[in-house]
Design a protein around this motif. Structure first.
Motif: not given
Length: 339
Positions: A181-189
């Motif tokens: 999911g890109g950087a958004d998903e990275l930060l959310a993880s």
């Protein structure tokens, strides 16, 4: 509460550290050494480490208090070097300018200020030990570097494979989130103590602070010895880095594979299976398990044929991940028959 303000440009420049940072792990481990909590993870390490320590602890105790601020120059940015290389970190520390040394030691002497890494009451640091550092003397950095080197050899270096394995497992999880999911998903993880509420990354923190990235992006640094709240540098002008705790999947922080797993697969192959963890390439597997590249490839092949590992080729490299059967073996349940 820590609030990191992330613009669209910053989001495109969020990146993962290439591995554990030797200096961050050294400094944060010194916190864990004096912290009686999390004994299930760090208790055995503390018991093994304390008898090996000598006089270097006196100077480190003065510069790195149990709680509150510790100087930013102790963990210099190594993005242009190899953060796994402790020697390179020592060279960067010795290169600290006298002006910066005096300024940060003055903050330490004042007990930290609002917006520091953490603010908490503490005893006054030993003035005689810190006076040369407060005056910005170059030789004082050499003495401090020597104390850090001796402490690192006693407390961190013997456990480096375990530290690296835990950090690489975390990187595999974050890498999958980035691909999905890109950087958004990275930060959310990121761990639950950190929450991505675009465009702000919030985190539990001892003081109330806002950090504006201003187009510089953010380096995410997973850490074995970080516990609870994440850590950021006090100086907002330094390259932004967020140091956060990795998950410790097993109770003893430095445990070996269970004896029944070794009997089932053999000691080396069970170690290889555990090293795969949340996914890794063959070269990472060799490093985690302490075997040669050829041996890692061979063991992964046998585990794949047994249905314990799935291998995905991507360009010139391959990524090994556990199958549900392989995962069930590592979760410590009853041994599963392998046909």
């Amino acid at each position: 509460m820590l609030r990191i303000h992330v613009s669209g440009w910053d989001l495109s420049k969020v990146r993962m550290a290439s591995g554990p940072d030797a200096l961050w792990e050294t400094i944060l481990s010194f916190h864990r050494l004096r912290d009686r909590r999390a004994s299930a993870v760090f208790g055995k390490w503390r018991a093994e480490t304390r008898p090996r320590l000598n006089a270097e602890v006196r100077l480190l105790s003065a510069v790195v208090p149990p709680r509150g601020y510790f100087p930013d120059f102790l963990t210099p940015s190594q993005e242009s070097a190899d953060p796994l290389d402790f020697t390179a970190g020592m060279e960067a520390l010795r290169a600290t300018s006298p002006e910066r040394l005096k300024a940060e030691m003055a903050v330490l002497g004042a007990g930290g200020t609002a917006g520091a890494r953490a603010a908490a009451p503490r005893r006054a640091a030993r003035p005689a030990l810190l006076e040369p550092l407060r005056e910005g003397r170059a030789e004082s950095l050499g003495h401090l570097a020597g104390a850090l080197r001796d402490y690192h050899r006693a407390a961190v270096a013997p456990y480096w494979p375990h530290i690296q394995s835990a950090v690489e497992a975390d990187r595999a999880v974050r890498g999958r989130a980035l691909l999905d999911g890109g950087a958004d998903e990275l930060l959310a993880s990121l761990p639950p103590v950190i929450r991505w509420r675009a465009p702000v990354l919030e985190a539990d923190y001892p003081v109330d602070r806002d950090l504006h990235l201003d187009g510089r992006g953010l380096l995410l640094q997973p850490s074995f010895f970080c516990r609870g709240a994440p850590v950021v540098l006090r100086d907002p002008l330094l390259p932004p880095v967020l140091v956060y705790p990795v998950a410790h999947s097993c109770a003893p922080g430095f445990a070996e594979p269970g004896p029944w797993l070794g009997r089932l697969l053999g000691h080396t192959r069970s170690t290889v299976l555990r090293a795969i963890g949340d996914g890794c390439t063959t070269s990472e597997l060799a490093r985690r398990a302490g075997v040669s590249l050829a041996s890692a490839s061979q063991h992964a092949c046998v585990l794949r044929e047994a249905g314990l590992v799935h291998t995905l080729r991507h360009g010139s490299s391959v990524l090994h991940t556990l199958t549900p059967l392989g995962g069930s073996l590592l979760r410590g349940g009853a041994p599963v028959a392998v046909s």
